[in-house]
Scaffold this motif. Structure first.
Motif, PDB file in Angstrom:
ATOM      1  N   ASP A 245       0.883  -1.165   0.000  1.00  0.00           N
ATOM      2  CA  ASP A 245       0.000   0.000   0.000  1.00  0.00           C
ATOM      3  C   ASP A 245       0.924   1.220   0.000  1.00  0.00           C
ATOM      4  O   ASP A 245       2.154   1.067   0.035  1.00  0.00           O
ATOM      5  CB  ASP A 245      -0.934  -0.022   1.217  1.00  0.00           C
ATOM      6  CG  ASP A 245      -0.194  -0.092   2.537  1.00  0.00           C
ATOM      7  OD1 ASP A 245       0.960   0.399   2.602  1.00  0.00           O
ATOM      8  OD2 ASP A 245      -0.738  -0.641   3.503  1.00  0.00           O
ATOM      9  N   PRO A 246       0.387   2.425  -0.053  1.00  0.00           N
ATOM     10  CA  PRO A 246       1.271   3.599  -0.104  1.00  0.00           C
ATOM     11  C   PRO A 246       2.276   3.664   1.055  1.00  0.00           C
ATOM     12  O   PRO A 246       3.406   4.111   0.872  1.00  0.00           O
ATOM     13  CB  PRO A 246       0.281   4.773  -0.063  1.00  0.00           C
ATOM     14  CG  PRO A 246      -0.942   4.240  -0.745  1.00  0.00           C
ATOM     15  CD  PRO A 246      -1.034   2.803  -0.306  1.00  0.00           C
ATOM     16  N   THR A 247       1.881   3.202   2.242  1.00  0.00           N
ATOM     17  CA  THR A 247       2.790   3.262   3.394  1.00  0.00           C
ATOM     18  C   THR A 247       3.978   2.333   3.215  1.00  0.00           C
ATOM     19  O   THR A 247       5.136   2.718   3.408  1.00  0.00           O
ATOM     20  CB  THR A 247       2.033   2.907   4.687  1.00  0.00           C
ATOM     21  OG1 THR A 247       0.973   3.835   4.879  1.00  0.00           O
ATOM     22  CG2 THR A 247       2.975   2.949   5.891  1.00  0.00           C
ATOM     23  N   SER A 248       3.696   1.068   2.866  1.00  0.00           N
ATOM     24  CA  SER A 248       4.798   0.114   2.703  1.00  0.00           C
ATOM     25  C   SER A 248       5.669   0.483   1.503  1.00  0.00           C
ATOM     26  O   SER A 248       6.900   0.356   1.553  1.00  0.00           O
ATOM     27  CB  SER A 248       4.259  -1.311   2.551  1.00  0.00           C
ATOM     28  OG  SER A 248       3.409  -1.425   1.425  1.00  0.00           O
ATOM     29  N   LEU A 249       5.047   0.955   0.432  1.00  0.00           N
ATOM     30  CA  LEU A 249       5.844   1.369  -0.721  1.00  0.00           C
ATOM     31  C   LEU A 249       6.771   2.523  -0.363  1.00  0.00           C
ATOM     32  O   LEU A 249       7.907   2.597  -0.853  1.00  0.00           O
ATOM     33  CB  LEU A 249       4.932   1.778  -1.874  1.00  0.00           C
ATOM     34  CG  LEU A 249       4.318   0.643  -2.697  1.00  0.00           C
ATOM     35  CD1 LEU A 249       3.334   1.197  -3.719  1.00  0.00           C
ATOM     36  CD2 LEU A 249       5.406  -0.162  -3.405  1.00  0.00           C
ATOM     37  N   LYS A 250       6.309   3.395   0.507  1.00  0.00           N
ATOM     38  CA  LYS A 250       7.121   4.561   0.882  1.00  0.00           C
ATOM     39  C   LYS A 250       8.416   4.120   1.560  1.00  0.00           C
ATOM     40  O   LYS A 250       9.501   4.556   1.188  1.00  0.00           O
ATOM     41  CB  LYS A 250       6.323   5.477   1.814  1.00  0.00           C
ATOM     42  CG  LYS A 250       7.026   6.787   2.155  1.00  0.00           C
ATOM     43  CD  LYS A 250       6.094   7.698   2.936  1.00  0.00           C
ATOM     44  CE  LYS A 250       6.710   9.058   3.197  1.00  0.00           C
ATOM     45  NZ  LYS A 250       7.833   8.989   4.148  1.00  0.00           N
ATOM     46  N   TRP A 251       8.322   3.195   2.560  1.00  0.00           N
ATOM     47  CA  TRP A 251       9.565   2.821   3.234  1.00  0.00           C
ATOM     48  C   TRP A 251      10.451   1.926   2.357  1.00  0.00           C
ATOM     49  O   TRP A 251      11.681   1.952   2.475  1.00  0.00           O
ATOM     50  CB  TRP A 251       9.316   2.202   4.617  1.00  0.00           C
ATOM     51  CG  TRP A 251       8.506   0.952   4.751  1.00  0.00           C
ATOM     52  CD1 TRP A 251       7.229   0.844   5.208  1.00  0.00           C
ATOM     53  CD2 TRP A 251       8.929  -0.404   4.477  1.00  0.00           C
ATOM     54  NE1 TRP A 251       6.823  -0.465   5.226  1.00  0.00           N
ATOM     55  CE2 TRP A 251       7.854  -1.265   4.802  1.00  0.00           C
ATOM     56  CE3 TRP A 251      10.102  -0.977   4.017  1.00  0.00           C
ATOM     57  CZ2 TRP A 251       7.906  -2.648   4.651  1.00  0.00           C
ATOM     58  CZ3 TRP A 251      10.177  -2.365   3.869  1.00  0.00           C
ATOM     59  CH2 TRP A 251       9.087  -3.180   4.180  1.00  0.00           C
ATOM     60  N   VAL A 252       9.844   1.159   1.471  1.00  0.00           N
ATOM     61  CA  VAL A 252      10.663   0.348   0.564  1.00  0.00           C
ATOM     62  C   VAL A 252      11.420   1.259  -0.401  1.00  0.00           C
ATOM     63  O   VAL A 252      12.634   1.106  -0.603  1.00  0.00           O
ATOM     64  CB  VAL A 252       9.797  -0.657  -0.221  1.00  0.00           C
ATOM     65  CG1 VAL A 252      10.650  -1.383  -1.264  1.00  0.00           C
ATOM     66  CG2 VAL A 252       9.162  -1.670   0.715  1.00  0.00           C
ATOM     67  N   ILE A 253      10.707   2.202  -0.998  1.00  0.00           N
ATOM     68  CA  ILE A 253      11.339   3.089  -1.977  1.00  0.00           C
ATOM     69  C   ILE A 253      12.387   3.976  -1.304  1.00  0.00           C
ATOM     70  O   ILE A 253      13.489   4.182  -1.841  1.00  0.00           O
ATOM     71  CB  ILE A 253      10.268   3.945  -2.686  1.00  0.00           C
ATOM     72  CG1 ILE A 253       9.423   3.055  -3.605  1.00  0.00           C
ATOM     73  CG2 ILE A 253      10.913   5.068  -3.488  1.00  0.00           C
ATOM     74  CD1 ILE A 253       8.222   3.754  -4.224  1.00  0.00           C
ATOM     75  N   GLU A 254      12.079   4.484  -0.117  1.00  0.00           N
ATOM     76  CA  GLU A 254      13.065   5.303   0.586  1.00  0.00           C
ATOM     77  C   GLU A 254      14.317   4.495   0.905  1.00  0.00           C
ATOM     78  O   GLU A 254      15.438   5.020   0.854  1.00  0.00           O
ATOM     79  CB  GLU A 254      12.461   5.888   1.859  1.00  0.00           C
ATOM     80  CG  GLU A 254      11.462   7.016   1.588  1.00  0.00           C
ATOM     81  CD  GLU A 254      10.814   7.548   2.843  1.00  0.00           C
ATOM     82  OE1 GLU A 254      10.910   6.865   3.894  1.00  0.00           O
ATOM     83  OE2 GLU A 254      10.209   8.637   2.788  1.00  0.00           O
ATOM     84  N   GLY A 255      14.133   3.213   1.218  1.00  0.00           N
ATOM     85  CA  GLY A 255      15.291   2.351   1.458  1.00  0.00           C
ATOM     86  C   GLY A 255      16.128   2.173   0.206  1.00  0.00           C
ATOM     87  O   GLY A 255      17.366   2.206   0.253  1.00  0.00           O
ATOM     88  N   LEU A 256      15.477   1.992  -0.919  1.00  0.00           N
ATOM     89  CA  LEU A 256      16.207   1.871  -2.189  1.00  0.00           C
ATOM     90  C   LEU A 256      16.959   3.156  -2.514  1.00  0.00           C
ATOM     91  O   LEU A 256      18.105   3.115  -2.991  1.00  0.00           O
ATOM     92  CB  LEU A 256      15.237   1.543  -3.326  1.00  0.00           C
ATOM     93  CG  LEU A 256      14.827   0.076  -3.494  1.00  0.00           C
ATOM     94  CD1 LEU A 256      13.702  -0.044  -4.522  1.00  0.00           C
ATOM     95  CD2 LEU A 256      16.024  -0.780  -3.919  1.00  0.00           C
TER      96      LEU A 256
END
Length: 889
Positions: free
Chosen positions: A210-221
């Protein structure tokens, strides 16, 4: 066209507009200035000369800032020159001084335009180089590559494309014996297995993207160096577009629901070989973005699971053996009788308590993620952006390594001063990531009850089809048969589960000795016989798991700190020096010494990298990252246990680096950079402050490796041994006080239950000093204090702001570029300056830099800001800096 391309083109267009505007403003100003000075020169009356200058300056739009000049007050001059009309005491000399000040203000504005133009030409140079290379800040690459590049690729391929089959049954038997050694271990292990089963069930039913999980995954990348600059820009676009995030989440949830069918594209994932500052090459997979997001998410989830599960196992009662034996019950009762007990909460740990908190809190499984959305820097020296570190929620591996070096140095001082010999062993595994056999990973995961479904998925992830981008479109596709991809959470989780087994084996089979392992970088120390036992454990484990030790990073040293002696270590321990970065551990002194020969090798490599830079901005970034940050990090972070001598050794080495590297261009980084700018852009008499001031103040943000060392030089412990000298004095005082209290019947906190010992001990005199000091590391408050002091990193001794700089900054106020600020203690409009840079908000480094160069900058530019920020095309430069610097390979 990709939005990232549109952004780049837009910034380029804005840059061109700004540069044209600077040129137009400069031409208009110089013309008006020349006309004004001509009129003034023809005027014979001195008072009228000043009046015409005043009127002309007020009519020049570019001179708006002179009204707030820190050098003089325009309003005052206007009033004084009116007074001169009637008052003959306002001398001609005073009026000539005012004329000189006003003409200097005009010259300063000319200089500001010159430096704004210079900045623009520097940006144009970088854009031109970027376009020539096809990507920003890439530098020039030799088409055939360097010898070591080919050698390391050959070695990497020898590992990655050839399977190594280890004995899964033997691994299972080895682990079975370890994890079922007794009832306490067996019970904790059963809980570990049950936890993994529960985790897999949760993964099967969870809503993943969802937008929340995508946010921390993308920020990690984005914080990693695993994606290209172009894909980095696309990921940033994802974060800023809710519609795109929703679409990406839908696709990835579909993939999660059908993981059993997940496959790589058979055409192969592109692999790029990049040189690192330490001379090693790393092999980067240019994965499809959706694949990268999916695999990072899965890796983080498994990483957090095993971090929590293995930590729970390690902390279970009766599982992890202690590194020191507790005080025997009989001895503890005697201590309580003679000494009493501390009040609860006042002191409940000795040195051993510090060790335990450090190991559990920072060392144990440090590579695994503790939280799914944690922000953490990697072990990477390719960035000089301190704002990234400031947003971290957890120490980086690099920071933890520096603390480990401080711990070792402190242990050496303490142990040798207490009369013990100390042996230190250091090693790591050769090509650990590429060489780790798949059969070993799967044997360990199967032992931890990871299901066949997930094992099959991990196997498909690892057996990726790959091809080198440098080999052209017809390059063969090769399948990975060994090792993991370059470090990411999935690779970390697979490697750490294997090496956790080594952690546990070492603990159990050495009766509690601590092995300090940061990924595959391993240290342990103590009595020589304990180290011999630990090395045997490591040797057996490496053979069983199909790993081998890196000879260049493997060695041992025995330390006695006896002048003139060089004790040799046991033949059962590995030969070689104990090294880290540019440091080598000297057995005679117990100190880390900078290896100057290694430094000289890197000076030549830095010269090569600087010579390959085609733009000034590239050159500055290469210096900042390599010449300042990389050397600083690898000389070891100063701490009391290193002492003043270590800081001075660093200062001498940095001086040597500059004198050798820039011998033909003046002997310093500044003389070299000024010469380069002068030759390319015909700008002379460049002040050092312009080079070092931050970009927000119109400077070039060159980094000095000296300033941070001088900030702490006066506050670091001069001689580390002084902490132990104080300990011995304090210990004797503590003994005398305890004896006096006992003899006076004032033993504090003595438990009433111990009065049963009164008949046995009443006839005894107070305990001997030998008995008092027997369990120092478990009980001594004084040793705890000394040990803690040695670990402390020195505080910065702030430079003092002088009144002229304080006035420019409005006392504690704010400078604003292109606008006006109001200081907290000032009245009226503040001078033009730097919006986000106030003295209170600057870091110590920039305070030092600004104060150091303030006089020449104020004299040359009439203040601290070089040019008004609005004129500078800083957006393009920021975009360059966000790109990952690529070293000449």
């Amino acid at each position: 066209m990709a939005s990232s391309d549109i952004l780049s083109q837009t910034l380029s267009s804005i840059t061109s507009i700004k540069l044209d505007e600077i040129a137009n403003q400069r031409a208009a100003f110089e013309s008006a200035k020349a006309d004004l000075l001509t009129v003034v020169n023809f005027e014979q009356d001195q008072r009228k000369k000043v009046r015409k200058l005043l009127e002309g300056i007020e009519g020049l739009e570019a001179m708006g800032g002179v009204k707030d000049s820190p050098i003089f007050c325009l309003k005052n001059i206007k009033q004084f020159i009116e007074q001169a009309h009637s008052d003959p005491s306002v001398s001609t000399k005073l009026q000539k001084d005012w004329q000189a000040q006003l003409e200097k203000a005009l010259d300063i504005q000319s200089l500001k335009f010159e430096y704004a133009s210079l900045y623009g030409r520097l940006v144009k140079e970088s854009i031109s180089v970027s376009e020539d290379n096809g990507s920003s800040v890439e530098g020039s690459f030799e088409p055939v590559g360097r010898k070591e590049m080919h050698e390391q690729r050959f070695k990497w391929e020898e590992y990655v494309f050839k399977a190594c089959e280890t004995d899964g049954i033997a691994i299972h038997q080895y682990l079975d014996k370890l994890f079922k050694a007794n009832k306490a271990v067996q019970s904790a292990f059963d809980n570990l297995l049950a936890s993994t089963v529960r985790f897999e069930k949760e993964m099967a039913t969870a809503d993943h993207f969802d937008p929340t999980s995508l946010k921390w995954v993308i920020e990690g990348l984005l914080r990693s160096d695993l994606v290209t600059d172009e894909k980095r820009k696309v990921l940033k676009d994802f974060l800023n577009n809710a519609v795109v995030l929703a679409e990406v989440a839908d696709v990835l949830n579909m993939r999660m629901s059908s993981l059993d069918k997940w496959q790589w594209d058979p055409k192969g994932t592109p692999v790029e070989q990049r040189r690192q500052l330490n001379g090693r090459y790393r092999f980067y997979h240019d994965e499809d973005l959706l694949q990268a997001i999916l695999l990072r998410y899965i890796g983080v989830k498994w990483s957090v699971h095993f971090k929590n599960t293995l930590t729970a196992f390690q902390s279970s009662e009766g599982v992890w053996k202690s590194s020191s034996q507790p005080v025997p019950s009989a001895d503890q009762k005697r201590r309580d009788y003679f000494l009493g007990r501390n009040k609860p909460g006042t002191f409940d740990e000795g040195v051993e308590g510090i060790r335990g908190r450090h190991f559990d809190g920072e060392i144990f499984l440090e590579q695994l993620a503790e939280e799914i959305d944690e922000k953490r820097g990697g072990y990477d020296d390719s960035s000089d952006d301190s704002s990234i570190e400031e947003s971290d929620t957890r120490k980086s591996s690099q920071q933890i390594t520096q603390t480990l070096l401080h711990t070792l140095a402190t242990e050496i001082i303490m142990k040798t001063r207490l009369g013990d010999e100390m042996t230190v062993v250091r090693t790591d595994f050769e090509w650990f990531g590429p060489s780790l056999p798949h059969s070993t990973m799967f044997a360990v995961l199967r032992f931890f009850r990871v299901s066949d479904r997930w094992l099959d998925f991990f196997r498909r992830v690892l057996e990726a089809p790959m091809k080198f981008v440098t080999d052209g479109s017809d390059a063969p596709v090769m399948i990975r048969k060994r090792g993991t991809p370059i470090s990411g959470p999935l690779s970390d989780f697979l490697g750490e589960t294997v090496l956790f087994c080594l952690d546990f084996a070492f603990n159990q089979l050495t009766d509690g000795a601590r092995m300090y392992r940061l990924h595959d970088d391993i240290w342990f120390w103590g009595a020589e016989k304990t180290c011999v036992k630990g090395w045997k454990v490591m040797t057996k484990f490496s053979q069983l798991s199909g790993l081998s030790f890196n000879d260049s990073k493997t060695g041992s040293v025995k330390i006695t700190r006896q002048p003139g002696t060089k004790p040799t270590t046991s033949d059962a321990l590995p030969k070689g020096d104990v090294r880290w970065g540019f440091l080598v551990l000297d057995g005679a002194t117990g100190r880390f010494i900078i290896d100057q020969d290694n430094v000289d090798n890197h000076i030549e490599e830095l010269r090569r990298q600087l010579d390959a830079c085609k733009s000034v901005f590239d050159w500055i970034q290469a210096w900042n990252v390599y010449g300042a940050r990389f050397f600083t990090n690898n000389f070891g972070k100063p701490a009391n246990c290193f002492g003043l001598a270590h800081v001075d050794m660093m200062l001498e080495t940095f001086s040597h680096i500059q004198s050798k590297l820039f011998a033909s261009t003046g002997g310093s980084v500044t003389s070299t950079l000024k010469k380069m700018i002068s030759e390319r852009f015909e700008v002379d008499d460049i002040p050092e402050g312009y080079l070092y001031f931050p970009m927000s103040m119109g400077g070039l943000d060159l980094k000095s490796p000296f300033v941070n060392l001088y900030l702490i030089r006066d506050t670091i412990m001069k001689k580390p041994d002084s902490a132990m000298d104080q300990f011995f004095a304090d210990e004797e005082t503590s003994y005398r006080i305890a004896k006096s209290n006992f003899e006076k019947g004032r033993v504090p906190g003595r438990p009433s239950t111990l009065y049963s010992l009164k008949s046995d001990l009443d006839s005894e005199s107070f305990m001997t000093f030998e008995e008092f000091t027997r369990y120092r590391e478990q009980t001594s408050r004084d040793l705890h204090t000394a040990y803690s002091k040695l670990l402390v990193e020195p505080v910065e001794d702030e430079v003092t702001v002088t009144s002229d700089v304080a006035n420019l900054l409005g006392g504690h106020g704010t400078l604003s570029v292109g606008g006006r600020g109001r200081g907290r203690g000032g009245r009226g409009g503040m001078p033009r300056g730097i919006q986000k840079n106030s003295w209170g908000r600057m870091d110590s480094y920039h305070r030092w830099i600004i104060q150091l160069y303030s006089q020449e900058m104020m004299q040359k530019f009439g203040g601290l800001n070089v040019v008004d920020k609005g004129l500078l095309p800083t957006g393009m430069v920021s975009m360059f800096r966000e790109s990952r610097f690529k070293w000449q390979g």
